[in-house]
Design a protein around this motif. Structure first.
Motif, PDB file in Angstrom:
ATOM      1  N   GLU A  57       0.832  -1.197   0.000  1.00  7.83           N
ATOM      2  CA  GLU A  57       0.000   0.000   0.000  1.00  7.83           C
ATOM      3  C   GLU A  57       0.872   1.254   0.000  1.00  7.83           C
ATOM      4  O   GLU A  57       1.984   1.247   0.499  1.00  7.83           O
ATOM      5  N   LEU A  58       0.320   2.337  -0.495  1.00  8.16           N
ATOM      6  CA  LEU A  58       1.016   3.619  -0.518  1.00  8.16           C
ATOM      7  C   LEU A  58       1.249   4.140   0.899  1.00  8.16           C
ATOM      8  O   LEU A  58       2.200   4.870   1.157  1.00  8.16           O
ATOM      9  N   THR A  59       0.415   3.726   1.827  1.00  5.84           N
ATOM     10  CA  THR A  59       0.544   4.158   3.220  1.00  5.84           C
ATOM     11  C   THR A  59       1.472   3.257   4.041  1.00  5.84           C
ATOM     12  O   THR A  59       1.648   3.487   5.242  1.00  5.84           O
ATOM     13  N   ALA A  60       2.087   2.271   3.406  1.00  2.05           N
ATOM     14  CA  ALA A  60       2.956   1.326   4.113  1.00  2.05           C
ATOM     15  C   ALA A  60       4.157   2.052   4.720  1.00  2.05           C
ATOM     16  O   ALA A  60       4.757   2.921   4.079  1.00  2.05           O
ATOM     17  N   PRO A  61       4.517   1.698   5.960  1.00  2.00           N
ATOM     18  CA  PRO A  61       5.675   2.333   6.591  1.00  2.00           C
ATOM     19  C   PRO A  61       6.988   1.865   5.972  1.00  2.00           C
ATOM     20  O   PRO A  61       7.090   0.750   5.454  1.00  2.00           O
ATOM     21  N   ILE A  62       7.982   2.728   6.045  1.00  2.00           N
ATOM     22  CA  ILE A  62       9.336   2.391   5.591  1.00  2.00           C
ATOM     23  C   ILE A  62      10.012   1.642   6.739  1.00  2.00           C
ATOM     24  O   ILE A  62      10.057   2.133   7.855  1.00  2.00           O
ATOM     25  N   PRO A  63      10.542   0.441   6.490  1.00  4.14           N
ATOM     26  CA  PRO A  63      11.152  -0.336   7.569  1.00  4.14           C
ATOM     27  C   PRO A  63      12.536   0.184   7.947  1.00  4.14           C
ATOM     28  O   PRO A  63      13.189   0.875   7.169  1.00  4.14           O
ATOM     29  N   ARG A  68      14.872  -6.261   5.032  1.00  7.30           N
ATOM     30  CA  ARG A  68      13.725  -6.945   5.634  1.00  7.30           C
ATOM     31  C   ARG A  68      12.384  -6.358   5.199  1.00  7.30           C
ATOM     32  O   ARG A  68      11.341  -6.695   5.755  1.00  7.30           O
ATOM     33  N   ALA A  69      12.393  -5.492   4.199  1.00  5.65           N
ATOM     34  CA  ALA A  69      11.148  -4.939   3.665  1.00  5.65           C
ATOM     35  C   ALA A  69      10.363  -6.051   2.981  1.00  5.65           C
ATOM     36  O   ALA A  69      10.943  -6.916   2.324  1.00  5.65           O
ATOM     37  N   THR A  70       9.053  -6.030   3.131  1.00  5.63           N
ATOM     38  CA  THR A  70       8.238  -7.036   2.446  1.00  5.63           C
ATOM     39  C   THR A  70       8.063  -6.686   0.967  1.00  5.63           C
ATOM     40  O   THR A  70       7.842  -7.571   0.146  1.00  5.63           O
ATOM     41  N   HIS A  71       8.168  -5.390   0.651  1.00  4.23           N
ATOM     42  CA  HIS A  71       8.002  -4.928  -0.734  1.00  4.23           C
ATOM     43  C   HIS A  71       8.945  -3.761  -1.012  1.00  4.23           C
ATOM     44  O   HIS A  71       9.401  -3.084  -0.091  1.00  4.23           O
ATOM     45  N   TYR A  72       9.182  -3.532  -2.298  1.00  2.84           N
ATOM     46  CA  TYR A  72       9.922  -2.361  -2.758  1.00  2.84           C
ATOM     47  C   TYR A  72       9.039  -1.657  -3.784  1.00  2.84           C
ATOM     48  O   TYR A  72       8.675  -2.241  -4.807  1.00  2.84           O
ATOM     49  N   HIS A  73       8.686  -0.413  -3.484  1.00  2.00           N
ATOM     50  CA  HIS A  73       7.884   0.399  -4.397  1.00  2.00           C
ATOM     51  C   HIS A  73       8.860   1.141  -5.296  1.00  2.00           C
ATOM     52  O   HIS A  73       9.698   1.895  -4.795  1.00  2.00           O
ATOM     53  N   ASN A 138       6.534   6.966   5.665  1.00  2.00           N
ATOM     54  CA  ASN A 138       5.860   5.982   4.815  1.00  2.00           C
ATOM     55  C   ASN A 138       6.129   6.289   3.345  1.00  2.00           C
ATOM     56  O   ASN A 138       6.713   7.315   3.011  1.00  2.00           O
ATOM     57  N   VAL A 139       5.685   5.379   2.490  1.00  2.00           N
ATOM     58  CA  VAL A 139       5.936   5.509   1.051  1.00  2.00           C
ATOM     59  C   VAL A 139       5.343   6.810   0.525  1.00  2.00           C
ATOM     60  O   VAL A 139       5.991   7.522  -0.244  1.00  2.00           O
ATOM     61  N   GLN A 140       4.143   7.137   0.957  1.00  2.00           N
ATOM     62  CA  GLN A 140       3.473   8.347   0.477  1.00  2.00           C
ATOM     63  C   GLN A 140       4.314   9.599   0.711  1.00  2.00           C
ATOM     64  O   GLN A 140       4.391  10.467  -0.159  1.00  2.00           O
TER      65      GLN A 140
END
Length: 150
Positions: A57-63, A68-73, A138-140
């Motif tokens: 999600e765009l609101t996902a926090p930056i780890p 260990r990030a679950t995703h890379y935008h 976060n990503v946003q």
């Protein structure tokens, strides 16, 4: 102006001055594809930003740890989403960071944004001519800064 915005602004400036190469970057020579533009008329290489995230999600926090990030935008320098890539290396006991950095390089990422990167991941980032930017939030927030820098 935040540190990240300063880095992005400097990156845009360097791209304009150096014809698309960031300071210290080396472009490998490749044979042009049939019908490709010649070196004198080539468009500058676009910068791609990978933002490490705890979700798609765009609101996902930056780890805190990039590996260990679950995703890379992945976004271009104008803040346009290119793709969201899941991290397939989370189950590894060791080598998660270097493997993730290699994967991001394969996606032509030039800048990684996360809380921090471990030394082995940083070694691969350096070898692949990718920069690291430490960032919280976060990503946003990062996307908004990319859009404002345009």
């Amino acid at each position: 102006m935040s540190t990240f915005r300063k880095v992005v602004a400097m990156l845009v400036l360097v791209m304009g001055v150096a014809g698309g190469l960031t300071a210290g970057a080396v472009e490998t020579a490749k044979a042009p594809a049939p019908g490709a533009q010649t070196a004198g008329t080539q468009a500058p290489q676009k910068q791609l930003f990978a933002i490490a995230a705890e979700g798609k999600e765009l609101t996902a926090p930056i780890p805190y740890l990039a590996a260990r990030a679950t995703h890379y935008h992945i976004y271009d320098e104008s803040g346009t989403l290119v793709e969201v890539v899941p991290n397939p290396f989370l189950a590894l006991e060791a080598g998660t960071g270097p493997a993730a950095a290699e994967m991001l390089a394969d996606h032509r990422v030039t800048v990684l944004v996360a809380g921090m990167a471990g030394p082995k991941m940083k070694d691969v980032l350096t070898a692949k001519k990718m920069r690291f930017v430490s960032r919280k939030g976060n990503v946003q927030g990062v996307v908004n800064e990319l859009k404002k820098s345009q």
